[in-house]
Design a protein around this motif. Structure first.
Motif, PDB file in Angstrom:
ATOM      1  N   THR A   1       0.801  -1.237   0.109  1.00 56.46           N
ATOM      2  CA  THR A   1      -0.144   0.052   0.090  1.00 56.46           C
ATOM      3  C   THR A   1       0.985   1.459   0.076  1.00 56.46           C
ATOM      4  O   THR A   1       0.263   2.514   0.136  1.00 56.46           O
ATOM      5  N   ARG A   2       2.070   1.071  -0.363  1.00 55.54           N
ATOM      6  CA  ARG A   2       2.888   2.219  -0.567  1.00 55.54           C
ATOM      7  C   ARG A   2       3.085   2.946   0.808  1.00 55.54           C
ATOM      8  O   ARG A   2       3.468   4.345   0.778  1.00 55.54           O
ATOM      9  N   CYS A   3       3.386   2.327   2.043  1.00 53.33           N
ATOM     10  CA  CYS A   3       3.780   3.108   3.077  1.00 53.33           C
ATOM     11  C   CYS A   3       5.213   3.437   3.056  1.00 53.33           C
ATOM     12  O   CYS A   3       5.864   2.550   2.704  1.00 53.33           O
ATOM     13  N   PHE A   4       5.674   4.341   3.812  1.00 53.85           N
ATOM     14  CA  PHE A   4       7.040   4.769   3.450  1.00 53.85           C
ATOM     15  C   PHE A   4       7.711   4.180   4.877  1.00 53.85           C
ATOM     16  O   PHE A   4       9.026   3.767   4.744  1.00 53.85           O
ATOM     17  N   GLN A   5       6.892   3.908   5.907  1.00 51.58           N
ATOM     18  CA  GLN A   5       7.903   3.431   7.070  1.00 51.58           C
ATOM     19  C   GLN A   5       6.648   2.501   7.996  1.00 51.58           C
ATOM     20  O   GLN A   5       5.464   2.590   7.748  1.00 51.58           O
ATOM     21  N   MET A   6       7.478   1.606   8.800  1.00 52.58           N
ATOM     22  CA  MET A   6       6.542   1.067   9.960  1.00 52.58           C
ATOM     23  C   MET A   6       7.070   1.665  11.344  1.00 52.58           C
ATOM     24  O   MET A   6       8.289   2.228  11.487  1.00 52.58           O
ATOM     25  N   ARG A   7       6.146   1.874  12.216  1.00 53.23           N
ATOM     26  CA  ARG A   7       6.312   2.489  13.532  1.00 53.23           C
ATOM     27  C   ARG A   7       5.806   1.971  14.612  1.00 53.23           C
ATOM     28  O   ARG A   7       4.747   1.187  14.332  1.00 53.23           O
ATOM     29  N   SER A   8       6.391   1.676  15.877  1.00 53.09           N
ATOM     30  CA  SER A   8       5.656   1.214  16.957  1.00 53.09           C
ATOM     31  C   SER A   8       6.275   1.657  18.017  1.00 53.09           C
ATOM     32  O   SER A   8       7.453   2.255  18.151  1.00 53.09           O
TER      33      SER A   8
ATOM     34  N   LEU B   1      14.759  -5.508  16.553  1.00 53.77           N
ATOM     35  CA  LEU B   1      16.239  -5.139  16.059  1.00 53.77           C
ATOM     36  C   LEU B   1      16.632  -6.123  14.996  1.00 53.77           C
ATOM     37  O   LEU B   1      17.329  -5.709  14.025  1.00 53.77           O
ATOM     38  N   ALA B   2      16.075  -7.326  14.997  1.00 54.81           N
ATOM     39  CA  ALA B   2      16.827  -8.309  14.023  1.00 54.81           C
ATOM     40  C   ALA B   2      15.898  -8.125  12.909  1.00 54.81           C
ATOM     41  O   ALA B   2      16.584  -8.537  11.760  1.00 54.81           O
ATOM     42  N   ALA B   3      14.925  -7.565  12.769  1.00 54.59           N
ATOM     43  CA  ALA B   3      14.102  -6.968  11.575  1.00 54.59           C
ATOM     44  C   ALA B   3      14.609  -5.795  10.798  1.00 54.59           C
ATOM     45  O   ALA B   3      14.200  -5.501   9.494  1.00 54.59           O
ATOM     46  N   GLY B   4      15.453  -5.082  11.613  1.00 55.32           N
ATOM     47  CA  GLY B   4      16.202  -3.926  10.885  1.00 55.32           C
ATOM     48  C   GLY B   4      15.648  -2.594  11.347  1.00 55.32           C
ATOM     49  O   GLY B   4      16.039  -1.520  10.859  1.00 55.32           O
ATOM     50  N   TYR B   5      14.727  -2.662  12.539  1.00 56.76           N
ATOM     51  CA  TYR B   5      14.209  -1.418  13.019  1.00 56.76           C
ATOM     52  C   TYR B   5      15.272  -0.500  13.649  1.00 56.76           C
ATOM     53  O   TYR B   5      16.480  -1.558  14.172  1.00 56.76           O
TER      54      TYR B   5
ATOM     55  N   SER C   1       9.446   4.072  27.313  1.00 56.76           N
ATOM     56  CA  SER C   1       9.328   3.428  26.384  1.00 56.76           C
ATOM     57  C   SER C   1      10.195   3.821  25.131  1.00 56.76           C
ATOM     58  O   SER C   1      10.775   4.891  25.380  1.00 56.76           O
ATOM     59  N   TYR C   2      10.153   2.989  23.989  1.00 57.56           N
ATOM     60  CA  TYR C   2      11.131   3.415  23.025  1.00 57.56           C
ATOM     61  C   TYR C   2      10.153   3.182  21.814  1.00 57.56           C
ATOM     62  O   TYR C   2       9.361   2.546  21.558  1.00 57.56           O
ATOM     63  N   TYR C   3      10.301   4.001  20.658  1.00 61.88           N
ATOM     64  CA  TYR C   3       9.870   4.249  19.229  1.00 61.88           C
ATOM     65  C   TYR C   3      10.681   3.382  18.570  1.00 61.88           C
ATOM     66  O   TYR C   3      12.102   3.324  18.620  1.00 61.88           O
ATOM     67  N   PHE C   4      10.063   2.404  17.577  1.00 63.90           N
ATOM     68  CA  PHE C   4      10.866   1.825  16.593  1.00 63.90           C
ATOM     69  C   PHE C   4      10.532   2.073  15.510  1.00 63.90           C
ATOM     70  O   PHE C   4       9.094   2.273  14.893  1.00 63.90           O
ATOM     71  N   LEU C   5      11.490   2.550  14.472  1.00 68.21           N
ATOM     72  CA  LEU C   5      11.072   2.747  13.215  1.00 68.21           C
ATOM     73  C   LEU C   5      11.852   2.258  12.030  1.00 68.21           C
ATOM     74  O   LEU C   5      13.056   1.549  12.354  1.00 68.21           O
TER      75      LEU C   5
END
Length: 164
Positions: free
Chosen positions: A122-129, A143-147, A157-161
């Motif tokens: 769907t052409r999202c620029f990024q994932m975030r959590s 971290l293993a997935a490249g965030y 908390s931490y944000y992951f991008l």
């Protein structure tokens, strides 16, 4: 058995819709084990789309992930960012959990990969959590997935991008 040798599960990942038996199973796992059921049903006005994924072994729900597709910054009232004439959107992980007895077996990774594939399509620029500092297993998966990560100023908390 150390984590590196735990067998990988091959759960069936599917989008679950409200008022279905599968959604009930997701809510039960989220409430009973992980206290995240409220995040699966909350209404978030900035979201353009909301998706709830369930990971199933047979009929048993063993994990879930709710992600939103939204314009980056919309939930904070920020103006949209455009790049090459396109408004940038993201997949935001609102809720995520795996049955504690089945962690480190690939269930969480399968859920995350399913969400990432859809967000790319769907052409999202990024994932975030965002995850609390106590979610060490989630950190390892991200971290293993490249965030990359950034501490939150709001709470513990931490944000992951992840750029898609």
């Amino acid at each position: 058995m150390n984590d590196a040798r735990k067998p990988r599960l091959r759960p069936h990942i599917t989008e679950v819709l409200p008022d279905t038996e599968q959604f009930t199973g997701v809510l039960e796992l989220a409430a009973r084990v992980l206290a995240q059921d409220r995040y699966l049903t909350s209404v978030l006005p900035a979201a353009q789309e909301s998706h709830v994924l369930g990971a199933f072994q047979g009929v048993r729900c063993v994990g879930f992930l709710r992600y939103l597709i939204q314009v980056i910054g919309a939930e904070e009232g920020r103006p949209a960012v455009t790049y090459n004439g396109v408004t940038l959107r993201e997949g935001f992980v609102e809720a995520f959990g795996v049955d504690p007895q089945l962690r480190r077996h690939g269930v969480g990774t399968a859920l995350q990969e399913h969400a990432m594939r859809h967000c790319r399509m769907t052409r999202c620029f990024q994932m975030r959590s965002r995850s609390p500092v106590t979610s060490v297993e989630n950190y390892a998966l991200k971290l293993a997935a490249g965030y990359v990560l950034h501490p939150s100023r709001e709470n513990d908390s931490y944000y992951f991008l992840l750029r898609l």
